[in-house]
Write a protein that holds these residues in place. Structure first.
Motif, PDB file in Angstrom:
ATOM      1  N   MET A   1       0.852  -1.177   0.000  1.00  0.00           N
ATOM      2  CA  MET A   1       0.000   0.000   0.000  1.00  0.00           C
ATOM      3  C   MET A   1       0.896   1.238   0.000  1.00  0.00           C
ATOM      4  O   MET A   1       1.759   1.405   0.845  1.00  0.00           O
ATOM      5  N   SER A   2       0.670   2.109  -0.941  1.00  0.00           N
ATOM      6  CA  SER A   2       1.483   3.313  -1.012  1.00  0.00           C
ATOM      7  C   SER A   2       0.786   4.470  -0.320  1.00  0.00           C
ATOM      8  O   SER A   2      -0.431   4.506  -0.201  1.00  0.00           O
ATOM      9  N   SER A   3       1.557   5.423   0.091  1.00  0.00           N
ATOM     10  CA  SER A   3       1.053   6.583   0.800  1.00  0.00           C
ATOM     11  C   SER A   3       1.411   7.844   0.022  1.00  0.00           C
ATOM     12  O   SER A   3       2.488   7.955  -0.540  1.00  0.00           O
ATOM     13  N   VAL A   4       0.493   8.791   0.006  1.00  0.00           N
ATOM     14  CA  VAL A   4       0.736  10.062  -0.660  1.00  0.00           C
ATOM     15  C   VAL A   4       0.892  11.134   0.405  1.00  0.00           C
ATOM     16  O   VAL A   4       0.078  11.256   1.299  1.00  0.00           O
ATOM     17  N   ASN A   5       1.939  11.917   0.301  1.00  0.00           N
ATOM     18  CA  ASN A   5       2.188  12.994   1.244  1.00  0.00           C
ATOM     19  C   ASN A   5       1.798  14.304   0.570  1.00  0.00           C
ATOM     20  O   ASN A   5       2.437  14.729  -0.392  1.00  0.00           O
ATOM     21  N   ASN A   6       0.751  14.931   1.065  1.00  0.00           N
ATOM     22  CA  ASN A   6       0.262  16.172   0.479  1.00  0.00           C
ATOM     23  C   ASN A   6       0.590  17.394   1.327  1.00  0.00           C
ATOM     24  O   ASN A   6      -0.079  18.403   1.217  1.00  0.00           O
ATOM     25  N   ASP A   7       1.602  17.301   2.169  1.00  0.00           N
ATOM     26  CA  ASP A   7       1.988  18.443   2.991  1.00  0.00           C
ATOM     27  C   ASP A   7       2.454  19.593   2.106  1.00  0.00           C
ATOM     28  O   ASP A   7       3.075  19.387   1.071  1.00  0.00           O
ATOM     29  N   LYS A   8       2.146  20.798   2.541  1.00  0.00           N
ATOM     30  CA  LYS A   8       2.576  21.990   1.822  1.00  0.00           C
ATOM     31  C   LYS A   8       3.265  22.918   2.807  1.00  0.00           C
ATOM     32  O   LYS A   8       2.891  23.008   3.960  1.00  0.00           O
ATOM     33  N   VAL A   9       4.297  23.606   2.319  1.00  0.00           N
ATOM     34  CA  VAL A   9       5.042  24.548   3.143  1.00  0.00           C
ATOM     35  C   VAL A   9       5.109  25.870   2.388  1.00  0.00           C
ATOM     36  O   VAL A   9       5.407  25.896   1.198  1.00  0.00           O
ATOM     37  N   TRP A  10       4.810  26.964   3.098  1.00  0.00           N
ATOM     38  CA  TRP A  10       4.851  28.293   2.500  1.00  0.00           C
ATOM     39  C   TRP A  10       5.917  29.122   3.199  1.00  0.00           C
ATOM     40  O   TRP A  10       6.252  28.882   4.352  1.00  0.00           O
ATOM     41  N   PHE A  11       6.398  30.159   2.502  1.00  0.00           N
ATOM     42  CA  PHE A  11       7.444  31.016   3.058  1.00  0.00           C
ATOM     43  C   PHE A  11       6.934  31.950   4.141  1.00  0.00           C
ATOM     44  O   PHE A  11       7.658  32.332   5.040  1.00  0.00           O
ATOM     45  N   ASP A  12       5.660  32.348   4.040  1.00  0.00           N
ATOM     46  CA  ASP A  12       5.098  33.229   5.064  1.00  0.00           C
ATOM     47  C   ASP A  12       3.583  33.041   5.116  1.00  0.00           C
ATOM     48  O   ASP A  12       2.991  32.398   4.259  1.00  0.00           O
ATOM     49  N   GLU A  13       2.976  33.591   6.152  1.00  0.00           N
ATOM     50  CA  GLU A  13       1.541  33.379   6.360  1.00  0.00           C
ATOM     51  C   GLU A  13       0.701  34.034   5.271  1.00  0.00           C
ATOM     52  O   GLU A  13      -0.308  33.483   4.858  1.00  0.00           O
ATOM     53  N   THR A  14       1.127  35.188   4.778  1.00  0.00           N
ATOM     54  CA  THR A  14       0.368  35.860   3.721  1.00  0.00           C
ATOM     55  C   THR A  14       0.279  34.969   2.493  1.00  0.00           C
ATOM     56  O   THR A  14      -0.805  34.766   1.931  1.00  0.00           O
ATOM     57  N   ARG A  15       1.400  34.430   2.070  1.00  0.00           N
ATOM     58  CA  ARG A  15       1.424  33.541   0.899  1.00  0.00           C
ATOM     59  C   ARG A  15       0.608  32.283   1.182  1.00  0.00           C
ATOM     60  O   ARG A  15      -0.102  31.788   0.306  1.00  0.00           O
ATOM     61  N   LYS A  16       0.705  31.752   2.384  1.00  0.00           N
ATOM     62  CA  LYS A  16      -0.046  30.551   2.752  1.00  0.00           C
ATOM     63  C   LYS A  16      -1.543  30.791   2.595  1.00  0.00           C
ATOM     64  O   LYS A  16      -2.246  29.992   1.958  1.00  0.00           O
ATOM     65  N   LEU A  17      -2.044  31.885   3.143  1.00  0.00           N
ATOM     66  CA  LEU A  17      -3.475  32.160   3.082  1.00  0.00           C
ATOM     67  C   LEU A  17      -3.932  32.424   1.648  1.00  0.00           C
ATOM     68  O   LEU A  17      -5.017  32.005   1.247  1.00  0.00           O
ATOM     69  N   GLU A  18      -3.100  33.100   0.861  1.00  0.00           N
ATOM     70  CA  GLU A  18      -3.430  33.328  -0.547  1.00  0.00           C
ATOM     71  C   GLU A  18      -3.538  32.011  -1.301  1.00  0.00           C
ATOM     72  O   GLU A  18      -4.452  31.821  -2.109  1.00  0.00           O
ATOM     73  N   GLN A  19      -2.607  31.103  -1.048  1.00  0.00           N
ATOM     74  CA  GLN A  19      -2.640  29.802  -1.718  1.00  0.00           C
ATOM     75  C   GLN A  19      -3.837  28.961  -1.268  1.00  0.00           C
ATOM     76  O   GLN A  19      -4.441  28.261  -2.076  1.00  0.00           O
ATOM     77  N   ILE A  20      -4.175  29.034   0.002  1.00  0.00           N
ATOM     78  CA  ILE A  20      -5.357  28.317   0.490  1.00  0.00           C
ATOM     79  C   ILE A  20      -6.599  28.836  -0.224  1.00  0.00           C
ATOM     80  O   ILE A  20      -7.442  28.054  -0.666  1.00  0.00           O
ATOM     81  N   CYS A  21      -6.707  30.144  -0.379  1.00  0.00           N
ATOM     82  CA  CYS A  21      -7.853  30.729  -1.082  1.00  0.00           C
ATOM     83  C   CYS A  21      -7.865  30.323  -2.555  1.00  0.00           C
ATOM     84  O   CYS A  21      -8.917  30.012  -3.114  1.00  0.00           O
ATOM     85  N   GLU A  22      -6.698  30.301  -3.177  1.00  0.00           N
ATOM     86  CA  GLU A  22      -6.600  29.887  -4.582  1.00  0.00           C
ATOM     87  C   GLU A  22      -7.017  28.425  -4.747  1.00  0.00           C
ATOM     88  O   GLU A  22      -7.783  28.080  -5.645  1.00  0.00           O
ATOM     89  N   GLN A  23      -6.525  27.569  -3.865  1.00  0.00           N
ATOM     90  CA  GLN A  23      -6.886  26.156  -3.934  1.00  0.00           C
ATOM     91  C   GLN A  23      -8.362  25.945  -3.637  1.00  0.00           C
ATOM     92  O   GLN A  23      -8.999  25.068  -4.218  1.00  0.00           O
ATOM     93  N   THR A  24      -8.926  26.764  -2.763  1.00  0.00           N
ATOM     94  CA  THR A  24     -10.355  26.694  -2.469  1.00  0.00           C
ATOM     95  C   THR A  24     -11.147  27.059  -3.712  1.00  0.00           C
ATOM     96  O   THR A  24     -12.111  26.357  -4.073  1.00  0.00           O
ATOM     97  N   SER A  25     -10.755  28.116  -4.403  1.00  0.00           N
ATOM     98  CA  SER A  25     -11.431  28.517  -5.634  1.00  0.00           C
ATOM     99  C   SER A  25     -11.371  27.413  -6.684  1.00  0.00           C
ATOM    100  O   SER A  25     -12.370  27.127  -7.356  1.00  0.00           O
ATOM    101  N   GLU A  26     -10.211  26.784  -6.821  1.00  0.00           N
ATOM    102  CA  GLU A  26     -10.058  25.685  -7.780  1.00  0.00           C
ATOM    103  C   GLU A  26     -10.953  24.506  -7.403  1.00  0.00           C
ATOM    104  O   GLU A  26     -11.574  23.888  -8.276  1.00  0.00           O
TER     105      GLU A  26
END
Length: 90
Positions: A1-26
C-alpha cells in the motif's frame, strides 16, 4: 500500500493564506465542497476577508453537524475554528 504525502510549506503566512484561497477557488470550480479550519480566530478572519475579496462565497460553521457537511449543494465553502471538531470529555 502506497502513501501520498500532500503536505505543503509556505514562506510566510500571507502567501499561505493566498494559496489556500486559490486552492479553495479551484476546488469549488471542480464541484468540490471545502471545509477550512483554523486554530485562531484572527486567522479565520483573515481567510474570510481574502475569500470575500476573491468573491468566494462561504458560510460560517460553528458546531459539529455532519449532516450539514455531507448534504446539500456542491461547491460550498465553510469556515470554522478547529475546536468545533475536537472531541471533548463531556
Amino acid at each position: 500500500m502506497s502513501s501520498v504525502n500532500n503536505d505543503k510549506v509556505w514562506f510566510d503566512e500571507t502567501r499561505k493564506l493566498e494559496q489556500i484561497c486559490e486552492q479553495t477557488s479551484e476546488s469549488i470550480a471542480n464541484g468540490v465542497n471545502v471545509l477550512l479550519l483554523a486554530h485562531f480566530e484572527s486567522t479565520l478572519a483573515r481567510l474570510a476577508a481574502l475569500l470575500h475579496a476573491k468573491n468566494v462565497k462561504y458560510e460560517q460553521f460553528s458546531s459539529l453537524n455532519a449532516a450539514e457537511l455531507c448534504a446539500g449543494a456542491f461547491r460550498r465553502v465553510w469556515l470554522a475554528q478547529a475546536q468545533a471538531f475536537q472531541v471533548g470529555t463531556q
